[in-house]
Design a protein around this motif. Structure first.
Motif, PDB file in Angstrom:
ATOM      1  N   ASP A  29     -37.812 -11.131 106.280  1.00 20.08           N
ATOM      2  CA  ASP A  29     -37.860 -12.577 106.478  1.00 20.08           C
ATOM      3  C   ASP A  29     -38.192 -12.837 107.941  1.00 20.08           C
ATOM      4  N   ARG A  46     -41.636 -23.884 100.831  1.00 16.09           N
ATOM      5  CA  ARG A  46     -40.929 -24.208  99.598  1.00 16.09           C
ATOM      6  C   ARG A  46     -41.133 -23.079  98.589  1.00 16.09           C
ATOM      7  N   ARG A  47     -40.030 -22.628  97.968  1.00 12.83           N
ATOM      8  CA  ARG A  47     -40.091 -21.527  97.014  1.00 12.83           C
ATOM      9  C   ARG A  47     -40.600 -22.019  95.654  1.00 12.83           C
ATOM     10  N   ASP A  48     -41.547 -21.256  95.102  1.00 19.53           N
ATOM     11  CA  ASP A  48     -42.062 -21.560  93.772  1.00 19.53           C
ATOM     12  C   ASP A  48     -41.159 -21.016  92.674  1.00 19.53           C
ATOM     13  N   ALA A  53     -35.596 -21.782  93.175  1.00 15.12           N
ATOM     14  CA  ALA A  53     -36.910 -22.403  93.023  1.00 15.12           C
ATOM     15  C   ALA A  53     -36.882 -23.839  93.520  1.00 15.12           C
ATOM     16  N   ALA A  57     -37.237 -22.309 102.439  1.00 15.09           N
ATOM     17  CA  ALA A  57     -36.842 -20.971 102.865  1.00 15.09           C
ATOM     18  C   ALA A  57     -37.743 -20.518 103.998  1.00 15.09           C
ATOM     19  N   LYS A  82     -48.283 -15.696 104.154  1.00 15.90           N
ATOM     20  CA  LYS A  82     -47.556 -16.912 103.796  1.00 15.90           C
ATOM     21  C   LYS A  82     -47.928 -18.124 104.654  1.00 15.90           C
TER      22      LYS A  82
END
Length: 250
Positions: A29, A46-48, A53, A57, A82
């Motif tokens: 991370d 934003r987490r998919d 979800a 993050a 990312k």
């Protein structure tokens, strides 16, 4: 009778079944920090997918054992994939581990801290492509939204590390562009530290750090229209820090 030298005797109680030793999730991370409006900000995605979800993050992902030579390589790859950025400074911060930090299983995250000038964020993107603001936000570290996993702790630790190292090193220059004046650089130090820095002490410490070289013939208008010399980071300090024994205000 002792086992032949070519035979390795397993320890007592050893079980060969993989189900007895479930795999450990291993990720990296990255706490990506920048300065906006004289305040430290963190880049969030934003987490998919689950878990968490839809939550915000840090940029992160699994280590690719067949591709990443080191954890540093994995962090640089994740940051590039990312966000579309390559940070001029990427430092290992800490390791977070345990059975309860990820509902998918026992996990370990090798956490890195990265610094970028604010102007580079214009090229940042989420996985959906450049300009995908619904997937990426730059949030002040003092007013973060709820974060997935233990990412809020990671941000807090990164901010503490950056502020501590900024007292005695060249670290804040990575928030600057290619060129800067000394008043501009002092403003960056003060924004990172969250406190004023004595001008005379600051200039003395910058001389001791020896990290800057003047851009010959280039001046910039400063306070009261006084031209200020423009500097750039010396080549030898592009990838390593310069440090002094005592803090800026000492």
């Amino acid at each position: 009778m002792a086992a032949p030298p070519s035979v390795v005797t397993p320890p007592s109680g050893f079980q060969s079944s993989n189900t007895d030793f479930p795999p450990v999730l291993c990720t990296v991370d990255v706490v990506l920090l920048t300065l906006k409006g004289s305040a430290l900000h963190a880049v969030l995605l934003r987490r998919d997918d689950g878990p968490h979800a839809g939550a915000w993050a840090l940029p992160g992902g699994f280590i690719h054992a067949q591709e990443d030579g080191t954890a540093w390589d994995a962090a640089a790859r994740v940051l590039r994939e990312k966000t579309g950025m390559a940070s001029p400074y990427l430092e290992q911060l800490a390791t977070y581990s345990g059975a309860r930090r990820d509902p998918r299983g026992w996990s370990v995250s090798i956490v890195y801290c990265a610094l970028v000038p604010a102007e580079l964020l214009s090229g940042a993107h989420g996985d959906g492509g450049a300009g995908d603001s619904a997937r990426l936000q730059v949030a002040p570290v003092g007013a973060l939204p709820p974060l997935a996993f233990d990412h809020a702790e990671m941000v807090a630790q990164a901010v503490a590390r950056v502020r501590s190292k900024s007292q005695y090193s060249s670290l804040p220059v990575y928030f600057c562009g290619e060129r800067m004046t000394l008043p501009q650089l002092q403003s960056v130090y003060e924004a990172v530290l969250g406190e004023p820095v004595n001008k005379v002490s600051f200039r003395r410490k910058i001389d001791e750090l020896g990290m800057l070289e003047p851009v010959e013939g280039l001046m910039e208008s400063g306070a009261a229209h006084r031209p200020a010399q423009v500097y750039r980071l010396r080549e030898e300090f592009r990838r390593s820090l310069s440090v002094v024994a005592r803090g800026l205000n000492s």
